[in-house]
Scaffold this motif. Structure first.
Motif, PDB file in Angstrom:
ATOM      1  N   GLY A  91       0.839  -1.180   0.000  1.00  8.06           N
ATOM      2  CA  GLY A  91       0.000   0.000   0.000  1.00  8.06           C
ATOM      3  C   GLY A  91       0.880   1.237   0.000  1.00  8.06           C
ATOM      4  N   VAL A  92       0.417   2.290  -0.644  1.00  6.92           N
ATOM      5  CA  VAL A  92       1.134   3.563  -0.686  1.00  6.92           C
ATOM      6  C   VAL A  92       0.105   4.667  -0.488  1.00  6.92           C
ATOM      7  CG1 VAL A  92       2.566   5.111  -2.081  1.00  6.92           C
ATOM      8  CG2 VAL A  92       2.796   2.638  -2.345  1.00  6.92           C
ATOM      9  N   THR A  93       0.356   5.546   0.472  1.00  5.00           N
ATOM     10  CA  THR A  93      -0.565   6.636   0.740  1.00  5.00           C
ATOM     11  C   THR A  93       0.198   7.918   1.037  1.00  5.00           C
ATOM     12  OG1 THR A  93      -2.195   5.141   1.709  1.00  5.00           O
ATOM     13  CG2 THR A  93      -2.409   7.451   2.277  1.00  5.00           C
ATOM     14  N   VAL A  94      -0.297   9.013   0.487  1.00  2.00           N
ATOM     15  CA  VAL A  94       0.196  10.333   0.853  1.00  2.00           C
ATOM     16  C   VAL A  94      -0.681  10.813   1.997  1.00  2.00           C
ATOM     17  CG1 VAL A  94       0.451  12.726   0.115  1.00  2.00           C
ATOM     18  CG2 VAL A  94       1.054  10.869  -1.455  1.00  2.00           C
ATOM     19  N   CYS A  95      -0.067  11.123   3.126  1.00  2.00           N
ATOM     20  CA  CYS A  95      -0.843  11.575   4.281  1.00  2.00           C
ATOM     21  C   CYS A  95      -0.229  12.848   4.845  1.00  2.00           C
ATOM     22  CB  CYS A  95      -0.930  10.479   5.338  1.00  2.00           C
ATOM     23  SG  CYS A  95       0.641   9.928   5.952  1.00  2.00           S
ATOM     24  N   GLY A  96      -1.003  13.528   5.667  1.00  2.00           N
ATOM     25  CA  GLY A  96      -0.541  14.768   6.268  1.00  2.00           C
ATOM     26  C   GLY A  96       0.403  14.505   7.430  1.00  2.00           C
ATOM     27  N   VAL A  97       1.455  15.302   7.505  1.00  3.15           N
ATOM     28  CA  VAL A  97       2.382  15.231   8.637  1.00  3.15           C
ATOM     29  C   VAL A  97       1.889  16.218   9.690  1.00  3.15           C
ATOM     30  CG1 VAL A  97       4.738  15.724   9.418  1.00  3.15           C
ATOM     31  CG2 VAL A  97       4.356  14.550   7.232  1.00  3.15           C
ATOM     32  N   GLU A  98       1.574  15.718  10.869  1.00  3.99           N
ATOM     33  CA  GLU A  98       1.152  16.602  11.955  1.00  3.99           C
ATOM     34  C   GLU A  98       2.335  17.049  12.794  1.00  3.99           C
ATOM     35  OE1 GLU A  98      -2.272  14.749  13.906  1.00  3.99           O
ATOM     36  OE2 GLU A  98      -3.464  15.926  12.484  1.00  3.99           O
ATOM     37  N   ARG A  99       3.198  16.092  13.154  1.00  3.89           N
ATOM     38  CA  ARG A  99       4.398  16.453  13.905  1.00  3.89           C
ATOM     39  C   ARG A  99       5.304  15.224  14.043  1.00  3.89           C
ATOM     40  NH1 ARG A  99       0.412  15.720  17.392  1.00  3.89           N
ATOM     41  NH2 ARG A  99       0.715  14.557  19.318  1.00  3.89           N
ATOM     42  N   VAL A 139       0.618  11.363  11.973  1.00  2.00           N
ATOM     43  CA  VAL A 139       0.044  11.613  10.649  1.00  2.00           C
ATOM     44  C   VAL A 139      -1.474  11.620  10.699  1.00  2.00           C
ATOM     45  CG1 VAL A 139       2.026  10.621   9.422  1.00  2.00           C
ATOM     46  CG2 VAL A 139       0.092   9.156  10.034  1.00  2.00           C
ATOM     47  N   ARG A 140      -2.058  12.175   9.655  1.00  2.00           N
ATOM     48  CA  ARG A 140      -3.516  12.130   9.482  1.00  2.00           C
ATOM     49  C   ARG A 140      -3.816  11.638   8.065  1.00  2.00           C
ATOM     50  NH1 ARG A 140      -2.200  16.994   8.409  1.00  2.00           N
ATOM     51  NH2 ARG A 140      -2.972  17.979   6.530  1.00  2.00           N
ATOM     52  N   GLY A 141      -4.895  10.879   7.956  1.00  2.00           N
ATOM     53  CA  GLY A 141      -5.307  10.404   6.639  1.00  2.00           C
ATOM     54  C   GLY A 141      -4.517   9.215   6.128  1.00  2.00           C
ATOM     55  N   LEU A 142      -3.926   8.452   7.013  1.00  2.00           N
ATOM     56  CA  LEU A 142      -3.218   7.234   6.593  1.00  2.00           C
ATOM     57  C   LEU A 142      -4.223   6.087   6.576  1.00  2.00           C
ATOM     58  CD1 LEU A 142      -0.690   5.602   5.895  1.00  2.00           C
ATOM     59  CD2 LEU A 142      -0.248   5.394   8.353  1.00  2.00           C
TER      60      LEU A 142
END
Length: 153
Positions: free
Chosen positions: A95-103, A111-114
């Motif tokens: 699986g490959v996902t682009v997700c947001g880095v929170e910290r 991360v968010r959205g993984l």
């Protein structure tokens, strides 16, 4: 030819079970393996997004598909090959996902959205650079837009 990959870390938190849609509300932590120190994530917090490569480890060898199928088993969508969709029952179960880095906190990447569940092995982490985003106009079939309509929302 055969390759052996070792996880660089594991997903902690987020969803405990596979369920389609609403992934953007999920928050999770990627906890690096003990062989990595905080320097492995140094600078990643300066990026808004990261690309996470992970293993669909809950998919059995018997569940792997190599031919064509209807995405999400919807007969109203066309029969398409496994490489024309992003389903989890892939030949190498990647699986490959682009997700947001929170910290970043030490060896923990928040991360968010993984769209990976708790306990999922993470094989690689890459920052998302504008220069690696698609160049030129993108196209996709109508069924793909329908499938993604609620995936992140």
């Amino acid at each position: 030819m055969e390759f052996t990959l070792e996880p660089v870390g594991f997903v902690r938190g987020g969803r405990a079970e596979v369920r389609d849609d609403d992934w953007d509300r999920e928050r999770a932590v990627i906890e690096l393996d003990a062989r990595f120190g905080p320097e492995a994530l140094a600078g990643l917090g300066d990026f808004s997004h990261a690309e996470i490569v992970f293993l669909f480890d809950k998919v059995s060898e018997a569940g792997v598909q190599t031919g064509a199928r209807h995405p999400r088993d919807r007969a109203d969508w066309p029969l398409v090959g496994i490489f024309a969709q992003r389903g989890k029952n892939r030949p190498n179960r990647l699986g490959v996902t682009v997700c947001g880095v929170e910290r970043v906190e030490g060896t923990r990447l928040h991360v968010r959205g993984l769209d990976a569940i708790d306990g999922t092995p993470v094989l690689d982490i890459k920052p998302v650079l504008q220069g690696f985003l698609p160049r030129g106009e993108m196209r996709e079939p109508a069924w793909a837009g329908e499938l993604m309509a609620g995936y992140w929302a």
